[in-house]
Design an enzyme around this catalytic site. Structure first.
Site, PDB file in Angstrom:
ATOM      1  CG  HIS A  80      -2.202  -0.860   0.817  1.00 44.99           C
ATOM      2  ND1 HIS A  80      -3.441  -0.665   1.351  1.00 44.99           N
ATOM      3  CD2 HIS A  80      -2.343  -1.886  -0.060  1.00 44.99           C
ATOM      4  CE1 HIS A  80      -4.288  -1.540   0.823  1.00 44.99           C
ATOM      5  NE2 HIS A  80      -3.634  -2.304  -0.028  1.00 44.99           N
ATOM      6  CB  SER A 131      -1.487  -2.814  -7.540  1.00 47.60           C
ATOM      7  OG  SER A 131      -1.967  -3.505  -6.437  1.00 47.60           O
ATOM      8  CE  LYS A 164     -10.250  -8.510 -13.169  1.00 47.43           C
ATOM      9  NZ  LYS A 164      -9.760  -7.680 -14.246  1.00 47.43           N
TER      10      LYS A 164
HETATM   11  C1  HEM Z   1       1.090 -16.293   2.300  1.00 43.08           C
HETATM   12  C2  HEM Z   1       1.633 -15.754   1.252  1.00 43.08           C
HETATM   13  C3  HEM Z   1       1.166 -14.509   0.529  1.00 43.08           C
HETATM   14  C4  HEM Z   1       0.012 -13.791   0.656  1.00 43.08           C
HETATM   15  C5  HEM Z   1      -1.177 -14.085   1.571  1.00 43.08           C
HETATM   16  C6  HEM Z   1       0.098 -12.690  -0.276  1.00 43.08           C
HETATM   17  C7  HEM Z   1      -0.895 -11.737  -0.461  1.00 43.08           C
HETATM   18  C8  HEM Z   1      -0.836 -10.721  -1.379  1.00 43.08           C
HETATM   19  C9  HEM Z   1      -1.926  -9.850  -1.716  1.00 43.08           C
HETATM   20  C10 HEM Z   1      -3.338  -9.917  -1.114  1.00 43.08           C
HETATM   21  C11 HEM Z   1      -1.487  -8.992  -2.665  1.00 43.08           C
HETATM   22  C12 HEM Z   1      -2.329  -7.936  -3.404  1.00 43.08           C
HETATM   23  C13 HEM Z   1      -3.100  -8.603  -4.517  1.00 43.08           C
HETATM   24  C14 HEM Z   1      -2.240  -9.111  -5.645  1.00 43.08           C
HETATM   25  O1  HEM Z   1      -1.441  -8.322  -6.199  1.00 43.08           O
HETATM   26  O2  HEM Z   1      -2.356 -10.311  -5.991  1.00 43.08           O
HETATM   27  C15 HEM Z   1      -0.102  -9.274  -2.919  1.00 43.08           C
HETATM   28  C16 HEM Z   1       0.709  -8.589  -3.790  1.00 43.08           C
HETATM   29  C17 HEM Z   1       2.025  -8.914  -4.073  1.00 43.08           C
HETATM   30  N1  HEM Z   1       2.697 -10.026  -3.618  1.00 43.08           N
HETATM   31 FE1  HEM Z   1       2.012 -11.362  -2.289  1.00 43.08          FE
HETATM   32  N2  HEM Z   1       1.303 -12.751  -0.929  1.00 43.08           N
HETATM   33  C18 HEM Z   1       1.989 -13.846  -0.477  1.00 43.08           C
HETATM   34  C19 HEM Z   1       3.215 -14.289  -0.917  1.00 43.08           C
HETATM   35  C20 HEM Z   1       3.977 -13.661  -1.870  1.00 43.08           C
HETATM   36  C21 HEM Z   1       5.204 -14.175  -2.440  1.00 43.08           C
HETATM   37  C22 HEM Z   1       5.790 -15.546  -2.112  1.00 43.08           C
HETATM   38  C23 HEM Z   1       5.680 -13.242  -3.297  1.00 43.08           C
HETATM   39  C24 HEM Z   1       6.920 -13.250  -4.161  1.00 43.08           C
HETATM   40  C25 HEM Z   1       8.028 -13.685  -3.843  1.00 43.08           C
HETATM   41  C26 HEM Z   1       4.766 -12.132  -3.289  1.00 43.08           C
HETATM   42  C27 HEM Z   1       4.922 -10.987  -4.017  1.00 43.08           C
HETATM   43  C28 HEM Z   1       3.959 -10.016  -4.176  1.00 43.08           C
HETATM   44  C29 HEM Z   1       4.108  -8.848  -5.005  1.00 43.08           C
HETATM   45  C30 HEM Z   1       5.361  -8.448  -5.803  1.00 43.08           C
HETATM   46  C31 HEM Z   1       2.894  -8.147  -4.939  1.00 43.08           C
HETATM   47  C32 HEM Z   1       2.557  -6.834  -5.654  1.00 43.08           C
HETATM   48  C33 HEM Z   1       2.116  -7.272  -6.998  1.00 43.08           C
HETATM   49  C34 HEM Z   1       1.727  -6.204  -7.957  1.00 43.08           C
HETATM   50  O3  HEM Z   1       1.109  -5.226  -7.592  1.00 43.08           O
HETATM   51  O4  HEM Z   1       2.055  -6.440  -9.131  1.00 43.08           O
HETATM   52  N3  HEM Z   1       3.734 -12.428  -2.432  1.00 43.08           N
HETATM   53  N4  HEM Z   1       0.281 -10.355  -2.142  1.00 43.08           N
END
Ligand code: HEM
Length: 398
Positions: free
Chosen positions: A211, A215, A239
């Site tokens: 935040h 995104s 969505k």
């Molecule tokens: C329990 C594990 C995780 C949860 C619950 C979680 C949850 C979220 C949520 C709710 C978002 C916002 C929605 C979305 O962009 O899909 C997000 C964004 C993001 N997550 Fe995760 N995430 C997890 C693990 C990871 C892992 C393993 C990575 C990468 C190594 C990661 C990298 C990112 C990135 C880079 C964003 C921003 C994406 C963008 O705006 O393009 N996340 N995550």
């Protein structure tokens, strides 16, 4: 709202602005207009995690963490406790759903360059989460004390034993003794529970960092005006909600119709330290790393390659020097990245087969490509890339 409840909410708000903060971060929060369904997978991971924590609490009420009772306490849950089979199926299916969501989530990040500035911390906290989820899942898999639980844990303990100088002392200190017994099972249970709930805190951190930067989006170009954004609610709540319906249908099909589809029959046989199963096979979500572990003859070499395969992801924001984020606009990177995704899948298949003949060679080629991509192709390819060489008017913008 009555006058009294309005007064109360104003009173609370003045002391703790929780409602206005929630509104700012989850209702009015500006989101790029053009996110595709791959941006649903963070929400999928969050929901799977919630289901795991909730069902885990109910499982913990009936589970006994001792070598003599662990297996039978699970059997009792499956056969005698009211709806115990359902809670267990939700928990086991939830792990697969979480890993599936996470692997797509990471692949999405790699493809659209979501790890690049200013989102490095989102990426790093995400990788912290991936490690925590892996530790939790691995510890959880040992708890039923079936044959695969026992022998899977033995493979990992043996791999750690090969670490020079400290390996043996460290594992025996962590496990509370030489072999896998009551002390180890107790510790593994505590580890499972503790890491699982600690994940919530790191998710909060992950979302907080998200935040700050906002995104990313499929073009990789940050919105510049409010014309290019929409509020999170109702646009992305709906969505995400639609995507979740499909996600939960798949989850429900696994839970109700195929609870054992993704697990191994061998784990319904109680652990027996005297009988080694013919093939020690991990759950599908660990198979790629298991394939790497066995790709080379040296146990220590396999351990270094397997841990390094995740370790290298931490360096990705600095290995990729291109000013352009999204692979959609990077024609040279795109095929290399797709090959990387195929390599990961190939490792997954190889990890579920004995390490011999074609499967062994496939895992060797795939692990070679994994390192080649991150250590050579990505840095070299991005070095020659400038925004103008790819047809962008100025860096980061079309
Ligand atoms: C329990 C594990 C995780 C949860 C619950 C979680 C949850 C979220 C949520 C709710 C978002 C916002 C929605 C979305 O962009 O899909 C997000 C964004 C993001 N997550 Fe995760 N995430 C997890 C693990 C990871 C892992 C393993 C990575 C990468 C190594 C990661 C990298 C990112 C990135 C880079 C964003 C921003 C994406 C963008 O705006 O393009 N996340 N995550």
């Amino acid at each position: 709202m009555t006058d009294k409840s309005q007064d109360l909410s104003r009173w609370v708000e003045k002391r703790l602005p929780i409602v206005s903060s929630f509104r700012r971060e989850y209702v009015d929060f500006a989101m790029p207009k053009n996110l595709n369904y791959l941006w649903n997978f963070g929400a999928f991971a969050t929901i799977s995690l919630g289901m795991l924590l909730l069902s885990g609490i109910f499982l913990a009420l009936n589970y006994s963490p001792t070598v003599s009772d662990a297996f039978s306490s699970i059997e009792t849950m499956d056969r005698q406790v009211a709806s115990g089979w359902l809670v267990r199926s939700i928990h086991m299916g939830g792990v697969s759903m979480l890993f599936a969501a996470l692997y797509v989530h990471v692949a999405r990040g790699l493809y659209y360059g979501s790890y690049k500035a200013p989102r490095e911390l989102i990426w790093l906290t995400g990788l912290g989460l991936l490690l925590m989820v892996m530790i939790t899942a691995f510890a959880g898999y040992i708890l039923p004390w079936g044959q695969m639980s026992y022998w899977g844990a033995t493979v990992v303990v043996n791999a750690f034993n090969t670490v020079p100088l400290i390996g043996k002392a460290l594992t025996s200190w962590l496990m509370g003794g030489e072999g896998l017994g009551n002390a180890a099972l107790h510790r593994i249970y505590v580890l499972h529970f503790l890491t699982a709930f600690s994940i919530i805190g790191v998710v909060a951190l992950h979302i907080a960092t998200l935040h700050v930067a906002g995104s990313n989006n499929p073009t990789g170009i940050d919105p510049e005006s409010s014309d290019e954004t929409v509020p999170f609610h109702p646009y992305y709540t709906s969505k995400d909600g639609l995507g979740l319906c499909f996600f939960l249908i798949v989850y429900a099909v696994i839970v109700f119709f195929a609870p054992d589809f993704l697990t191994l029959a061998e784990n319904y046989v109680q652990a027996n330290p005297l009988v080694t199963p013919q093939d020690i096979t991990p759950e599908w979500y660990f198979a790629p790393f298991y394939a790497i572990l066995r790709a080379v003859p040296s146990k220590l070499g396999g351990l270094i390659l397997a841990t390094g395969s995740i370790g290298v992801l931490f360096a990705v924001p600095w290995l990729d020097k291109s000013p352009v984020r999204s692979a959609k606009s990077r024609p040279l990177l795109r095929p290399a990245l797709l090959m990387l995704f195929f390599s990961f899948m190939a490792l997954g298949f190889a990890g579920m087969h004995p390490p011999a003949g074609g499967w062994l060679w496939l895992s060797r080629v795939a692990v070679f490509y994994w390192y080649l991509y991150f250590l050579i192709l990505l840095p070299l390819q991005s070095r020659g890339e400038t925004a103008s060489s790819l047809g962008f008017a100025k860096e980061g913008r079309e």
